[in-house]
Write a protein that holds these residues in place. Structure first.
Motif, PDB file in Angstrom:
ATOM      1  N   GLY A   1       1.731   5.389  30.790  1.00  0.00           N
ATOM      2  CA  GLY A   1       1.202   4.144  30.255  1.00  0.00           C
ATOM      3  C   GLY A   1       1.917   3.644  29.022  1.00  0.00           C
ATOM      4  O   GLY A   1       1.451   2.712  28.375  1.00  0.00           O
ATOM      5  N   GLY A   2       3.059   4.227  28.659  1.00  0.00           N
ATOM      6  CA  GLY A   2       3.733   3.819  27.433  1.00  0.00           C
ATOM      7  C   GLY A   2       5.139   3.305  27.660  1.00  0.00           C
ATOM      8  O   GLY A   2       5.759   3.573  28.678  1.00  0.00           O
ATOM      9  N   ASP A   3       5.634   2.559  26.680  1.00  0.00           N
ATOM     10  CA  ASP A   3       7.010   2.084  26.674  1.00  0.00           C
ATOM     11  C   ASP A   3       7.752   2.760  25.529  1.00  0.00           C
ATOM     12  O   ASP A   3       7.164   3.056  24.490  1.00  0.00           O
ATOM     13  CB  ASP A   3       7.079   0.565  26.474  1.00  0.00           C
ATOM     14  N   LEU A   4       9.025   2.988  25.718  1.00  0.00           N
ATOM     15  CA  LEU A   4       9.876   3.508  24.651  1.00  0.00           C
ATOM     16  C   LEU A   4      11.022   2.534  24.466  1.00  0.00           C
ATOM     17  O   LEU A   4      11.851   2.370  25.359  1.00  0.00           O
ATOM     18  CB  LEU A   4      10.417   4.905  25.002  1.00  0.00           C
ATOM     19  N   ASN A   5      11.052   1.877  23.344  1.00  0.00           N
ATOM     20  CA  ASN A   5      12.110   0.921  23.035  1.00  0.00           C
ATOM     21  C   ASN A   5      13.103   1.569  22.075  1.00  0.00           C
ATOM     22  O   ASN A   5      12.722   1.998  20.980  1.00  0.00           O
ATOM     23  CB  ASN A   5      11.539  -0.346  22.410  1.00  0.00           C
ATOM     24  N   ILE A   6      14.349   1.652  22.489  1.00  0.00           N
ATOM     25  CA  ILE A   6      15.387   2.266  21.667  1.00  0.00           C
ATOM     26  C   ILE A   6      16.554   1.305  21.524  1.00  0.00           C
ATOM     27  O   ILE A   6      16.737   0.396  22.347  1.00  0.00           O
ATOM     28  CB  ILE A   6      15.881   3.593  22.275  1.00  0.00           C
ATOM     29  N   ALA A   7      17.358   1.485  20.478  1.00  0.00           N
ATOM     30  CA  ALA A   7      18.480   0.582  20.242  1.00  0.00           C
ATOM     31  C   ALA A   7      19.552   1.284  19.424  1.00  0.00           C
ATOM     32  O   ALA A   7      19.283   2.292  18.749  1.00  0.00           O
ATOM     33  CB  ALA A   7      18.013  -0.681  19.523  1.00  0.00           C
ATOM     34  N   THR A   8      20.749   0.765  19.477  1.00  0.00           N
ATOM     35  CA  THR A   8      21.836   1.259  18.641  1.00  0.00           C
ATOM     36  C   THR A   8      22.801   0.123  18.360  1.00  0.00           C
ATOM     37  O   THR A   8      22.982  -0.776  19.198  1.00  0.00           O
ATOM     38  CB  THR A   8      22.579   2.434  19.331  1.00  0.00           C
ATOM     39  N   LEU A   9      23.398   0.125  17.170  1.00  0.00           N
ATOM     40  CA  LEU A   9      24.400  -0.889  16.842  1.00  0.00           C
ATOM     41  C   LEU A   9      25.250  -0.402  15.671  1.00  0.00           C
ATOM     42  O   LEU A   9      24.832   0.456  14.891  1.00  0.00           O
ATOM     43  CB  LEU A   9      23.756  -2.226  16.479  1.00  0.00           C
ATOM     44  N   ASN A  10      26.442  -0.960  15.570  1.00  0.00           N
ATOM     45  CA  ASN A  10      27.305  -0.721  14.422  1.00  0.00           C
ATOM     46  C   ASN A  10      27.011  -1.820  13.408  1.00  0.00           C
ATOM     47  O   ASN A  10      27.288  -2.988  13.651  1.00  0.00           O
ATOM     48  CB  ASN A  10      28.786  -0.753  14.842  1.00  0.00           C
ATOM     49  N   CYS A  11      26.429  -1.424  12.266  1.00  0.00           N
ATOM     50  CA  CYS A  11      25.969  -2.427  11.304  1.00  0.00           C
ATOM     51  C   CYS A  11      27.036  -2.840  10.299  1.00  0.00           C
ATOM     52  O   CYS A  11      26.897  -3.865   9.634  1.00  0.00           O
ATOM     53  CB  CYS A  11      24.734  -1.917  10.566  1.00  0.00           C
ATOM     54  N   ASN A  12      28.090  -2.016  10.154  1.00  0.00           N
ATOM     55  CA  ASN A  12      29.171  -2.323   9.211  1.00  0.00           C
ATOM     56  C   ASN A  12      28.622  -2.591   7.809  1.00  0.00           C
ATOM     57  O   ASN A  12      28.991  -3.562   7.159  1.00  0.00           O
ATOM     58  CB  ASN A  12      29.996  -3.521   9.705  1.00  0.00           C
ATOM     59  N   GLY A  13      27.752  -1.697   7.356  1.00  0.00           N
ATOM     60  CA  GLY A  13      27.228  -1.803   5.994  1.00  0.00           C
ATOM     61  C   GLY A  13      25.792  -2.286   5.950  1.00  0.00           C
ATOM     62  O   GLY A  13      25.544  -3.470   6.145  1.00  0.00           O
ATOM     63  N   LEU A  14      24.840  -1.379   5.676  1.00  0.00           N
ATOM     64  CA  LEU A  14      23.436  -1.779   5.609  1.00  0.00           C
ATOM     65  C   LEU A  14      23.159  -2.719   4.452  1.00  0.00           C
ATOM     66  O   LEU A  14      22.304  -3.607   4.541  1.00  0.00           O
ATOM     67  CB  LEU A  14      22.548  -0.535   5.491  1.00  0.00           C
TER      68      LEU A  14
ATOM     69  N   PHE B   1      14.571  -7.901  12.970  1.00  0.00           N
ATOM     70  CA  PHE B   1      14.814  -8.091  14.401  1.00  0.00           C
ATOM     71  C   PHE B   1      14.196  -6.963  15.226  1.00  0.00           C
ATOM     72  O   PHE B   1      13.461  -7.202  16.194  1.00  0.00           O
ATOM     73  CB  PHE B   1      16.309  -8.175  14.677  1.00  0.00           C
ATOM     74  N   PHE B   2      14.479  -5.701  14.842  1.00  0.00           N
ATOM     75  CA  PHE B   2      13.973  -4.569  15.619  1.00  0.00           C
ATOM     76  C   PHE B   2      12.451  -4.468  15.532  1.00  0.00           C
ATOM     77  O   PHE B   2      11.790  -4.056  16.487  1.00  0.00           O
ATOM     78  CB  PHE B   2      14.626  -3.274  15.164  1.00  0.00           C
ATOM     79  N   LYS B   3      11.882  -4.839  14.398  1.00  0.00           N
ATOM     80  CA  LYS B   3      10.420  -4.841  14.274  1.00  0.00           C
ATOM     81  C   LYS B   3       9.820  -5.865  15.240  1.00  0.00           C
ATOM     82  O   LYS B   3       8.827  -5.580  15.924  1.00  0.00           O
ATOM     83  CB  LYS B   3      10.023  -5.179  12.838  1.00  0.00           C
ATOM     84  N   ALA B   4      10.423  -7.047  15.297  1.00  0.00           N
ATOM     85  CA  ALA B   4       9.939  -8.094  16.197  1.00  0.00           C
ATOM     86  C   ALA B   4      10.086  -7.687  17.655  1.00  0.00           C
ATOM     87  O   ALA B   4       9.287  -8.092  18.509  1.00  0.00           O
ATOM     88  CB  ALA B   4      10.687  -9.401  15.935  1.00  0.00           C
ATOM     89  N   MET B   5      11.110  -6.874  17.969  1.00  0.00           N
ATOM     90  CA  MET B   5      11.347  -6.423  19.346  1.00  0.00           C
ATOM     91  C   MET B   5      10.492  -5.206  19.710  1.00  0.00           C
ATOM     92  O   MET B   5      10.532  -4.736  20.841  1.00  0.00           O
ATOM     93  CB  MET B   5      12.826  -6.075  19.540  1.00  0.00           C
ATOM     94  N   GLY B   6       9.740  -4.692  18.753  1.00  0.00           N
ATOM     95  CA  GLY B   6       8.916  -3.512  19.016  1.00  0.00           C
ATOM     96  C   GLY B   6       9.733  -2.258  19.228  1.00  0.00           C
ATOM     97  O   GLY B   6       9.363  -1.388  20.031  1.00  0.00           O
ATOM     98  N   THR B   7      10.837  -2.125  18.492  1.00  0.00           N
ATOM     99  CA  THR B   7      11.734  -0.974  18.656  1.00  0.00           C
ATOM    100  C   THR B   7      11.153   0.258  17.968  1.00  0.00           C
ATOM    101  O   THR B   7      10.846   0.223  16.783  1.00  0.00           O
ATOM    102  CB  THR B   7      13.125  -1.294  18.070  1.00  0.00           C
ATOM    103  N   HIS B   8      11.018   1.334  18.727  1.00  0.00           N
ATOM    104  CA  HIS B   8      10.447   2.566  18.180  1.00  0.00           C
ATOM    105  C   HIS B   8      11.496   3.415  17.450  1.00  0.00           C
ATOM    106  O   HIS B   8      11.207   4.001  16.406  1.00  0.00           O
ATOM    107  CB  HIS B   8       9.824   3.414  19.295  1.00  0.00           C
ATOM    108  N   ILE B   9      12.685   3.502  18.038  1.00  0.00           N
ATOM    109  CA  ILE B   9      13.746   4.359  17.499  1.00  0.00           C
ATOM    110  C   ILE B   9      15.064   3.610  17.596  1.00  0.00           C
ATOM    111  O   ILE B   9      15.367   3.021  18.636  1.00  0.00           O
ATOM    112  CB  ILE B   9      13.852   5.680  18.291  1.00  0.00           C
TER     113      ILE B   9
END
Length: 224
Positions: free
Chosen positions: A29-42, A62-70
C-alpha cells in the motif's frame, strides 16, 4: 533523474499487519519516491524569480513538492578545509531540517570540489548505519516506519573511464563487507559516455576508448 516505485495495494483479505518477505520491493500500500541529480554546488547562488537563493533551497522545494522520500546529490562541494566550512555545513543542515530531511554528506579536502550527499525524509525514514567508501561513494542502510529496510549507495563516478573503472572494481570488492540489505538502490552520476557527444573532449574520449569499454563492462556487471 527521478523514479517512482509503486507497490500493489493490499486486498480486502489482507491482514492488518502483513508479513513482508525479503526481499520485498515496498511495504504493502505504499509508494517509494527516489531521485538523484548532480547539483554542482548546494550553496551555489541561483536566480529564483526576482531574488537570489542557494541551489539547495530550489532542490529541496522541488523534491518536497514531488513527495520524494530519499534522494542523493553529487558534487555538493563542501570542503572541510574551507575557511567557511562550519558556516556552510550549518547552513546546509538548516535547509535540510527545515524541509523535513535528514542527511549525510561526504566532505572533500584541499579545496577540491565533488563529494556526494544523501537525504531522507525524517518523518518516515531513519538511518541505521552508514560508511564512507571513498570521497565519491557513500553507503547507508535506511529503515522506514513500516519496517522496510533498504541499502542506498550514493556515488559520483569519475568522468575519466580509467578512474571510473577503478571505482567499480573497488566497489565490487567492498560490497561483501557492507552488510547490505536485499533491497539495494544505487543513486549515482555515472558519467558513462562511450560515444563522444557534442560537448565531449573528443581526443580524451578516443584515447581512453579501451578503458571506456572496460569501465562500461564493469558497470554492467556490477548493476547486474
Amino acid at each position: 533523474m527521478t523514479r517512482k516505485m509503486t507497490s500493489p495495494q493490499p486486498s480486502d483479505e489482507a491482514t492488518a499487519s502483513p508479513t513482508l518477505q525479503s526481499p520485498s520491493p515496498l511495504p504493502l500500500g505504499g509508494d517509494l519516491n527516489i531521485a538523484t541529480l548532480n547539483c554542482n554546488g548546494l550553496l551555489t547562488e541561483v536566480q529564483e524569480g526576482s531574488r537570489k537563493v542557494h541551489r539547495m533551497q530550489v532542490i529541496l522545494k522541488f523534491f518536497k513538492a514531488m513527495g520524494t522520500h530519499i534522494f542523493a546529490v553529487q558534487e555538493p562541494h563542501l570542503s572541510e578545509d574551507s575557511p567557511e566550512f562550519v558556516h556552510k555545513k550549518e547552513q546546509i543542515q538548516k535547509y535540510a531540517s527545515e524541509a523535513g530531511y535528514d542527511m549525510l554528506i561526504q566532505l572533500t579536502s584541499n579545496g577540491m570540489r565533488g563529494g556526494v550527499a544523501l537525504f531522507w525524509e525524517t518523518k518516515t525514514w531513519s538511518c541505521t548505519s552508514a560508511i564512507s567508501l571513498s570521497p565519491r561513494i557513500l553507503s547507508a542502510n535506511l529503515c522506514s516506519d513500516t519496517g522496510l529496510h533498504i541499502s542506498v549507495i550514493a556515488a559520483h563516478f569519475h568522468h575519466k573511464p580509467s578512474l571510473r573503472l577503478g571505482q567499480f572494481e573497488e566497489l565490487r570488492e567492498q560490497i561483501p563487507t557492507l552488510g547490505l540489505h536485499p533491497n539495494v538502490v544505487l543513486l549515482a552520476d555515472h558519467n558513462s559516455v562511450i560515444v563522444p557527444g557534442i560537448d565531449s573532449e573528443i581526443v580524451t574520449v578516443h584515447d581512453e576508448l579501451p578503458q571506456a569499454m572496460r569501465a562500461r563492462e564493469a558497470e554492467v556487471e556490477f548493476l547486474a
